[in-house]
Scaffold this motif. Structure first.
Motif, PDB file in Angstrom:
ATOM      1  N   THR A  44      -3.505  -9.843 -32.505  1.00 40.28           N
ATOM      2  CA  THR A  44      -4.856  -9.321 -32.709  1.00 40.28           C
ATOM      3  C   THR A  44      -5.664  -9.569 -31.444  1.00 40.28           C
ATOM      4  O   THR A  44      -5.812 -10.706 -31.007  1.00 40.28           O
ATOM      5  CB  THR A  44      -5.540 -10.007 -33.916  1.00 40.28           C
ATOM      6  OG1 THR A  44      -4.728  -9.812 -35.080  1.00 40.28           O
ATOM      7  CG2 THR A  44      -6.934  -9.452 -34.156  1.00 40.28           C
ATOM      8  N   ARG A  48     -11.469  -8.609 -31.913  1.00 41.17           N
ATOM      9  CA  ARG A  48     -11.094  -7.609 -32.915  1.00 41.17           C
ATOM     10  C   ARG A  48     -10.797  -8.317 -34.238  1.00 41.17           C
ATOM     11  O   ARG A  48     -10.663  -9.531 -34.281  1.00 41.17           O
ATOM     12  CB  ARG A  48      -9.868  -6.815 -32.459  1.00 41.17           C
ATOM     13  CG  ARG A  48     -10.019  -6.115 -31.110  1.00 41.17           C
ATOM     14  CD  ARG A  48     -11.019  -5.012 -31.125  1.00 41.17           C
ATOM     15  NE  ARG A  48     -10.528  -3.952 -31.999  1.00 41.17           N
ATOM     16  CZ  ARG A  48     -11.149  -2.827 -32.198  1.00 41.17           C
ATOM     17  NH1 ARG A  48     -12.301  -2.588 -31.611  1.00 41.17           N
ATOM     18  NH2 ARG A  48     -10.656  -1.921 -33.002  1.00 41.17           N
ATOM     19  N   SER A  50      -8.446  -8.296 -37.995  1.00 42.03           N
ATOM     20  CA  SER A  50      -7.280  -7.838 -38.746  1.00 42.03           C
ATOM     21  C   SER A  50      -7.576  -8.048 -40.213  1.00 42.03           C
ATOM     22  O   SER A  50      -8.294  -8.983 -40.575  1.00 42.03           O
ATOM     23  CB  SER A  50      -6.031  -8.638 -38.368  1.00 42.03           C
ATOM     24  OG  SER A  50      -5.616  -8.336 -37.062  1.00 42.03           O
TER      25      SER A  50
END
Length: 117
Positions: A44, A48, A50
């Motif tokens: 990841t 960002r 997940s």
């Protein structure tokens, strides 16, 4: 083959000494879940997010790690059916921050038959 009722009750309470036939202990489950979580975090990108869709004990495993709750106390972590839990992970420090757990938006869903919500 199933666990007898007395042992199933102990297993549901995360008793680490009880394992279903051909199943895994809660310690083994938690180790597997955290290893997979770490693999997901490794791919990841920084900044960002997940998303992981899971069942009760997977969510409890991740929550217990983030909150410092021992494996044998995981059953005390409330996780409603079809709920959302949000945990931030800091790759540099390893810090885990639980923003919310077991959030269940009002979306017109019926009550769960297992009374988990």
């Amino acid at each position: 083959m199933r666990l007898e009722k007395k042992n199933m009750s102990r297993f549901d309470k995360c008793d680490e000494s009880v394992t279903p036939p051909n199943g895994e202990s809660f310690n083994t489950l938690k180790e597997r879940v955290l290893k997979s979580r770490d693999e997901l975090l490794a791919v990841t990108d920084f900044g960002r997010a997940s998303a992981l869709v899971s069942h009760l004990q997977v969510t409890r495993s991740m929550l217990s790690d983030a909150l410092g709750v021992p494996t044998n106390k995981m059953s005390g972590l409330k996780v409603a059916t079809a709920s959302i839990t949000c945990i931030d992970y800091d790759k540099e420090t390893g810090e885990q921050l639980v923003h919310f757990q077991s959030f269940k938006p009002e979306a017109g869903l019926n009550k769960a038959k297992d009374m988990a919500n």
